[in-house]
Design a protein around this motif. Structure first.
Motif, PDB file in Angstrom:
ATOM      1  N   VAL A   1       0.833  -1.202   0.000  1.00  0.00           N
ATOM      2  CA  VAL A   1       0.000   0.000   0.000  1.00  0.00           C
ATOM      3  C   VAL A   1       0.869   1.254   0.000  1.00  0.00           C
ATOM      4  N   ALA A   2       1.955   1.189   0.765  1.00  0.00           N
ATOM      5  CA  ALA A   2       2.802   2.383   0.890  1.00  0.00           C
ATOM      6  C   ALA A   2       3.660   2.612  -0.345  1.00  0.00           C
ATOM      7  N   ALA A   3       3.961   1.530  -1.072  1.00  0.00           N
ATOM      8  CA  ALA A   3       4.957   1.643  -2.132  1.00  0.00           C
ATOM      9  C   ALA A   3       4.622   2.692  -3.209  1.00  0.00           C
ATOM     10  N   PRO A   4       3.403   2.710  -3.764  1.00  0.00           N
ATOM     11  CA  PRO A   4       3.145   3.692  -4.815  1.00  0.00           C
ATOM     12  C   PRO A   4       3.314   5.127  -4.316  1.00  0.00           C
ATOM     13  N   LEU A   5       2.930   5.378  -3.076  1.00  0.00           N
ATOM     14  CA  LEU A   5       3.103   6.724  -2.529  1.00  0.00           C
ATOM     15  C   LEU A   5       4.574   7.110  -2.521  1.00  0.00           C
ATOM     16  N   LEU A   6       5.396   6.178  -2.077  1.00  0.00           N
ATOM     17  CA  LEU A   6       6.823   6.459  -2.016  1.00  0.00           C
ATOM     18  C   LEU A   6       7.404   6.584  -3.412  1.00  0.00           C
ATOM     19  N   ALA A   7       6.854   5.826  -4.347  1.00  0.00           N
ATOM     20  CA  ALA A   7       7.329   5.914  -5.722  1.00  0.00           C
ATOM     21  C   ALA A   7       7.152   7.340  -6.237  1.00  0.00           C
ATOM     22  N   VAL A   8       6.043   7.964  -5.848  1.00  0.00           N
ATOM     23  CA  VAL A   8       5.842   9.352  -6.254  1.00  0.00           C
ATOM     24  C   VAL A   8       6.936  10.240  -5.676  1.00  0.00           C
ATOM     25  N   LEU A   9       7.243  10.019  -4.419  1.00  0.00           N
ATOM     26  CA  LEU A   9       8.294  10.806  -3.769  1.00  0.00           C
ATOM     27  C   LEU A   9       9.618  10.695  -4.512  1.00  0.00           C
ATOM     28  N   LEU A  10       9.872   9.528  -5.067  1.00  0.00           N
ATOM     29  CA  LEU A  10      11.142   9.295  -5.761  1.00  0.00           C
ATOM     30  C   LEU A  10      11.037   9.625  -7.242  1.00  0.00           C
ATOM     31  N   HIS A  11       9.940  10.280  -7.619  1.00  0.00           N
ATOM     32  CA  HIS A  11       9.746  10.677  -9.015  1.00  0.00           C
ATOM     33  C   HIS A  11       9.772   9.504  -9.961  1.00  0.00           C
ATOM     34  N   MET A  12       9.258   8.372  -9.519  1.00  0.00           N
ATOM     35  CA  MET A  12       9.250   7.249 -10.447  1.00  0.00           C
ATOM     36  C   MET A  12       8.259   7.540 -11.580  1.00  0.00           C
ATOM     37  N   ASP A  13       8.635   7.105 -12.768  1.00  0.00           N
ATOM     38  CA  ASP A  13       7.745   7.248 -13.910  1.00  0.00           C
ATOM     39  C   ASP A  13       6.453   6.477 -13.635  1.00  0.00           C
ATOM     40  N   SER A  14       5.318   7.128 -13.875  1.00  0.00           N
ATOM     41  CA  SER A  14       4.060   6.490 -13.475  1.00  0.00           C
ATOM     42  C   SER A  14       3.780   5.224 -14.282  1.00  0.00           C
ATOM     43  N   ALA A  15       4.511   5.049 -15.389  1.00  0.00           N
ATOM     44  CA  ALA A  15       4.346   3.812 -16.156  1.00  0.00           C
ATOM     45  C   ALA A  15       4.739   2.606 -15.325  1.00  0.00           C
TER      46      ALA A  15
ATOM     47  N   GLY B   1      13.723  -5.783 -12.052  1.00  0.00           N
ATOM     48  CA  GLY B   1      13.652  -5.955 -13.500  1.00  0.00           C
ATOM     49  C   GLY B   1      12.272  -5.635 -14.051  1.00  0.00           C
ATOM     50  N   ALA B   2      11.233  -6.118 -13.365  1.00  0.00           N
ATOM     51  CA  ALA B   2       9.872  -5.882 -13.855  1.00  0.00           C
ATOM     52  C   ALA B   2       9.574  -4.386 -13.897  1.00  0.00           C
ATOM     53  N   VAL B   3       9.910  -3.688 -12.823  1.00  0.00           N
ATOM     54  CA  VAL B   3       9.610  -2.260 -12.775  1.00  0.00           C
ATOM     55  C   VAL B   3      10.399  -1.505 -13.836  1.00  0.00           C
ATOM     56  N   ASP B   4      11.675  -1.819 -13.942  1.00  0.00           N
ATOM     57  CA  ASP B   4      12.503  -1.122 -14.929  1.00  0.00           C
ATOM     58  C   ASP B   4      11.996  -1.375 -16.342  1.00  0.00           C
ATOM     59  N   ALA B   5      11.606  -2.621 -16.605  1.00  0.00           N
ATOM     60  CA  ALA B   5      11.077  -2.930 -17.925  1.00  0.00           C
ATOM     61  C   ALA B   5       9.867  -2.049 -18.226  1.00  0.00           C
ATOM     62  N   ALA B   6       8.931  -1.979 -17.270  1.00  0.00           N
ATOM     63  CA  ALA B   6       7.719  -1.192 -17.493  1.00  0.00           C
ATOM     64  C   ALA B   6       8.063   0.277 -17.718  1.00  0.00           C
ATOM     65  N   ILE B   7       9.015   0.778 -16.947  1.00  0.00           N
ATOM     66  CA  ILE B   7       9.382   2.186 -17.086  1.00  0.00           C
ATOM     67  C   ILE B   7       9.956   2.461 -18.464  1.00  0.00           C
ATOM     68  N   HIS B   8      10.766   1.549 -18.947  1.00  0.00           N
ATOM     69  CA  HIS B   8      11.382   1.758 -20.251  1.00  0.00           C
ATOM     70  C   HIS B   8      10.516   1.294 -21.398  1.00  0.00           C
ATOM     71  N   GLY B   9       9.253   1.005 -21.101  1.00  0.00           N
ATOM     72  CA  GLY B   9       8.320   0.700 -22.170  1.00  0.00           C
ATOM     73  C   GLY B   9       8.346  -0.731 -22.654  1.00  0.00           C
ATOM     74  N   PHE B  10       9.057  -1.618 -21.908  1.00  0.00           N
ATOM     75  CA  PHE B  10       9.028  -3.017 -22.309  1.00  0.00           C
ATOM     76  C   PHE B  10       7.905  -3.729 -21.570  1.00  0.00           C
TER      77      PHE B  10
END
Ligand code: HEM
Ligand SMILES: Nc1ncnc2c1ncn2[C@@H]1O[C@H](COP(=O)(O)OP(=O)(O)OP(=O)(O)O)[C@@H](O)[C@H]1O
Ligand SMILES: Nc1ncnc2c1ncn2[C@@H]1O[C@H](COP(=O)(O)OP(=O)(O)OP(=O)(O)O)[C@@H](O)[C@H]1O
Ligand SMILES: [Mg+2]
Ligand SMILES: [Mg+2]
Lengths: 226, 64, 221, 254, 221, 226
Positions: E111-125, E179-188
């Protein structure tokens, strides 16, 4: 085991003990002089352990006060710590230290201004039939041997008040007799003994304190607001 | 000879590797032999203290 | 003072006899640092930039993990009761136990830190500041952690969430610890940050043992 | 299965093997060192640094071999409760950890001149580091309990669970593309390495292995003695548990 | 099945009543992630690149923090003995306890992870992949961790030793989670990595309880 | 407390127990029928607790076997788990659960195919004089109260074999008497009781097993390789 000043007086007046929002006992008085003994009796939960912890200073009374030679005990906790020997349910034996190291540590910490020689500790071990195990690590001891090592603290450093919470648990009969003899000797030297037990322990001339007389069993919810 | 020790300019790396290997191997040997000596000394002490222990010693073939 | 040394001595002896306590903490430290290259990818450039933060977070974690049981063993076998009855202030007991803990875990961490810094490709300009900052910072961590450990013990008897209040207390140590290293790496003077770390330690030295002692009393009631 | 369970029988076997293992080790290592340092050519690519190979590769192989045999011993210890298997596993792990350490360090010393870096987060290197931690964890677990057998059981389970790492190390160079050399000796279709280098490599590798055998026997002997010391101590305590009052007193307890 | 739910229910109740554990885990998670910008500097670009790695490494550490007490309390007060004697396979008990652990620590992390992802400027993809990967990955962490916790039961420095044992085993989850997250961010397509995570979970589901039960039996002997 | 089938037989043959690296006892046989009782006697460390754990299935015998109505016990551990009630040294009382919650949990887990009503649990509490504490959290109990709560499990769910390891430790005299009465009732209903103790416990017609007869104090080294 001779005490230098046999004129000790240890007393409590109107003691009330509250544990976990419940009054365990209230209005309890006791009075002990050098050479005296007190046996705490009563059913489970009547507050024997609680009273002993109160006397040791591990618990604070919700009301009432304890006096040592007329002076309140909580004025100088460190001096009180040095006067008493408390033996509770746990044996405080470190598994990796040897029997002698375990005992010497407690002797030194308890009697920090006097030097507790290895010799005195050795005599304490001897009294409980542990001398030949002095170099053995604590982890190899059986339940009864651990208990005896814990009791040996009583002799390793001086302290006029012995507070013993069911000390005979796990002891075989021979060791119980040894303990009885040591308590008698301690009292003869002017010391005092408070002991809680469900069994028969031979303490000639001891006073009995029936804890259930001071209980307030029905008052556990209201107790807190008393 | 000097050439040999020079190792084509890589003396440090080559000799350090051999030194490390030798050190570790010697350390292992020393530690193991000392451990064995200590334990067997303890065992002897205990066996002397315990009657009947000596009798068994030969059968287990402990000394070697 | 004699009792203080007696307790430190006992705790050191316990740590040594029980074997490899310090080795284990250092191994944990190394292991966690090793996790980061997995997560971040092996690019030296990236690793280099996060190195100070990673090292500090990991050091914090290592000290937290080993601290949380600081009083547990003594509590469970009844030693803590007896220590609290010993004729000396409970604060001294706490200080002695924290000191022994720091000697067996904090010190090895400081020794290991520069090695790990190499693994993370940290700029060697930061090494001095790293060691200095850890020398000043880890004792504070031990003291604050001891407080947390005492509160956790006491929490069984009520005030549970108190232990949560401890975590934020670590933050200043972390911020200034990382700050000092980063300053040195970027060619600035790390002394101001180090001064703050020293100040934190000076503040923790009297306050933490006092609060810890109170927590322990609560636990023993 | 239990033929060697008896320590006397095992020790008789060990007495025969041990001197031979020592003699063969000394001979092979002397010969191997001669070939490794004097009688083999420098590599045309790697120059003199190739000589690091003669300690790096044998220690890597030995580290993997020791872990494998440790896992086998642990499996036997768990299934058949064979005490000797426990002791062999216990005696092995410090040796394995040492050779893993040697492999890591000589690898780093080789990497600096060859790759220009002491360390890289390459799959094989990292997996080897994990192997080192597994060894350390094994040793720590063995010593973490007051009761020796409890530690042995736990360590055996760990040794088995950690075995997944061994094939990862072996095949990491094939599965991921890495900096590290792919296999050139132990692979399909025979070794792709010149015999002038193969000879010292093999001498050293066999020498390392016999060294391990010899050391293992020494340590197993020590562990056997230590087990006996523990047992005697326990017996002593047990004897002492009877109070001075004598046995009659005890029975009276009823 | 009824007993399984009974145990999950009890463990949840225990966790809620004595509080701390899950709150502490989430606090640690948030704190560490918040701390990273301090270490790295506030550059959005850099933060973005490390975000997946930082989140996963921290989640790993956070779930590990709470593990060492998984069986400890039950072991010490004798409950574990009784549970192992209950008329059901010990593996079921393990599974129930691991499930309760995951519900109190893994789920809050997710539950907390997406919130923190925003803090770290993760690409919403990457958000979807992050949540999916954590849903598949954190149960494996609980299961593997349970195995480690059973092995160190009764050991002297359980906490640190535990991390030494299980962190190497956590590495695959980390690699494929990132790997899964990075793939999604880079459009794979992140599905292959997610499949591997699912495979790991499917493998751990029967194996880990079995090994854990074996470890517990040894501990109770 | 009536048992549906009183024709139980529980026996062990040639049992050997190895703990640590030591043979605790060997060649031990026992035989119990419905209504029977066995008292384990012997000095500290003679293996009373070990035998009870063996009977419960917490330990495995190094040699020998145990039979239930003629069938080996380890063939179906779950069935065995449901037959026995084991009361060890630890009380398995969760500090944050109330007395009733503690008891109900164990009742439900133990008798998973029968519904253990709150009513049955309440009667169990009542038998041990704990009914008025039902809503109290476990952490507030005294040593004896915890022990009584642990014993109340015996009544909360059915099970023909009671394995009691020093159950009277920390109990006051009244509670010991209650326990004796309950054991008699259990046996009258066809159940069986195995109990270890250092004290006098009144168990009419019980068989005595002197553990020190099976000890092997001299066989330290070989034991490991047996
Ligand atoms: C810390 C760094 C290193 C580690 C941990 C490491 C680890 C290993 C391991 C585990 C093996 C055995 C693999 C197997 O049996 O298949 C191996 C073999 C080998 N390593 Fe390394 N290595 C490192 C650095 C290097 C470097 C820098 C070089 C040379 C440039 C190198 C060259 C080799 C060679 C030639 C082999 C033999 C491969 C074969 O014939 O199968 N290694 N190394
Ligand atoms: N740690 C505690 N916190 C709160 N209340 C407690 C605590 N320990 C005991 N109590 C309560 O205090 C009362 C007295 O307990 P105490 O342990 O003093 O009894 P006791 O006379 O020693 O009994 P026993 O014979 O069982 O040892 C009990 O009713 C119990 O509910
Ligand atoms: N967990 C353990 N691991 C290894 N050995 C043990 C363990 N527990 C007990 N032992 C050993 O097994 C032997 C038998 O112990 P056990 O507890 O069965 O004795 P007991 O007859 O119950 O004694 P007591 O009267 O003290 O309760 C003892 O010598 C003890 O040293
Ligand atoms: Mg009491
Ligand atoms: Mg027993």
């Amino acid at each position: 085991m001779k005490q230098d000043s046999p004129a000790y007086r240890f007393s409590g007046q109107g003691l009330t003990c509250v544990r976990g929002e419940r009054v365990v006992f209230s209005g309890l008085d006791f009075e002990l002089a050098g050479g005296g003994a007190l046996v705490l009796l009563g059913p489970n939960g009547s507050g024997k352990s609680s009273l002993l912890r109160l006397m040791a200073g591990l618990l604070r009374p919700a009301a009432g006060r304890m006096l040592w030679n007329g002076a309140p005990v909580d004025e100088d906790r460190e001096a009180h710590g040095q006067r008493i020997h408390y033996v509770g349910h746990h044996d405080a034996v470190k598994p990796v230290l040897t029997v002698a190291e375990n005992l010497l540590f407690w002797g030194r910490v308890h009697a920090f201004d006097q030097s507790v020689g290895a010799e005195r500790a050795h005599r304490a071990l001897d009294a409980f039939g542990l001398a030949h195990l002095a170099g053995m690590p604590g982890k190899l001891l059986s339940a009864g041997q651990k208990r005896r090592l814990n009791l040996a603290r009583l002799l390793a450093s001086p302290g006029p008040v012995w507070l013993l919470d069911e000390p005979t648990v796990a002891l075989d009969r021979h060791s119980v007799r040894v303990l009885e003899a040591l308590m008698a000797e301690h009292r003869a030297g002017g010391g005092m003994v408070v002991i809680s037990t469900h069994l028969d322990v031979d303490l000639p001339g001891a006073e009995e304190l029936h804890m259930d007389r001071f209980g307030a069993p029905a008052r556990w919810a209201e107790g807190m607001w008393a | 000879m000097a050439d040999f020790f020079h190792m084509g300019g890589y003396a440090f790396y080559v000799w350090a590797s051999y030194a490390v290997t030798a050190l570790v191997m010697v350390g292992l040997v020393v530690a193991s032999l000392r451990g064995r000596r200590r334990t067997e000394a303890q065992l002897r002490l205990l066996q002397e203290a315990m009657p009947g222990g000596r009798r068994r010693r030969g059968r287990d073939g402990n000394e070697a | 003072m004699k009792s203080f040394l007696e307790i430190v001595h006992r705790d050191l002896r316990l740590a040594l006899r029980q074997g490899s306590d310090s080795v284990m903490v250092v191994t944990f430290f190394v292991l966690t640092v090793v996790l980061f290259p997995f997560g971040l990818g092996p690019e030296a450039n990236l690793l280099q930039r996060v190195s100070a933060g990673v090292l500090w977070v990991t050091a914090l974690l290592a000290s937290m993990l080993s601290l949380d049981r600081l009083f547990q063993a003594d509590y469970e076998d009844g030693s803590l009761e007896l220590l609290s009855l010993a004729p000396m202030p409970l604060g001294v007991v706490v200080l002695a136990k924290a000191a022994a803990h720091w000697l067996t875990t904090g010190l090895p961490l400081i020794v290991a830190a520069p090695l790990l810094a190499v693994l993370l490709h940290m700029d060697s300009a930061g090494f001095g500041a790293l060691v200095a900052a850890m020398l000043l910072g880890t004792p504070s961590l031990s003291l604050i952690g001891a407080m947390g450990a005492a509160l956790v013990l006491g929490a069984r008897r009520g005030g549970v969430l108190l232990s949560l209040l401890i975590l934020p207390l670590y933050i200043p140590v972390l911020i200034f610890g990382v700050g000092a290293v980063d300053a040195a790496i970027h060619g600035f003077d790390p002394v101001p940050q180090l001064m703050v770390l020293g100040g934190l330690l000076l503040g923790a030295l009297p306050l933490a043992p006092w609060a810890t002692a109170a927590g322990l009393r609560q636990a023993l009631e | 299965m239990h033929r060697f369970a008896n320590p006397a029988q095992f020790l008789r076997l060990a007495n025969v093997i041990q001197p031979w293992a020592l003699a063969v080790t000394v001979a092979l290592l002397a010969l191997g060192l001669y070939f490794a340092l004097f009688a083999s050519p420098a590599d045309y690519q790697q120059g003199e640094t190739v000589r690091i190979m003669y300690v790096h590769v044998p220690s890597a192989w030995l580290a993997l071999f020791i872990y494998t045999s440790m896992a086998v011993a642990s499996g036997m210890a768990l299934v058949w409760k064979h005490p000797l298997a426990d002791i062999i596993a216990k005696a092995s792990s410090p040796i394995g950890a040492s050779f893993t350490f040697v492999c890591l360090l000589t690898g780093a010393l080789w990497g600096k001149p060859m790759w220009g870096t002491w360390w890289e987060w390459d799959a094989r290197l990292t997996a080897m580091l994990v192997l080192f931690f597994l060894y350390l964890g094994h040793m720590a677990l063995l010593n973490a309990f007051d009761d020796a057998t409890r530690g042995q059981r736990a360590a055996a389970v760990l040794a088995l669970a950690g075995f997944v790492n061994v094939p990862i190390i072996k095949f990491s160079v094939d599965w991921w593309n890495t900096l590290h050399q792919p296999a050139s000796v132990v692979k399909m279709g025979g070794p792709a390495i010149h015999s002038s280098m193969l000879l010292p490599l093999m001498l050293m590798a066999v020498g390392f292995t016999t060294f391990f055998v010899w050391l293992l026997l020494v340590r197993v002997r020590t562990e056997l003695a230590a087990a006996k010391v523990r047992a005697m101590r326990m017996a002593q305590v047990h004897e002492a548990a009877r109070p001075a009052g004598g046995a009659a007193e005890q029975r009276g307890t009823v």
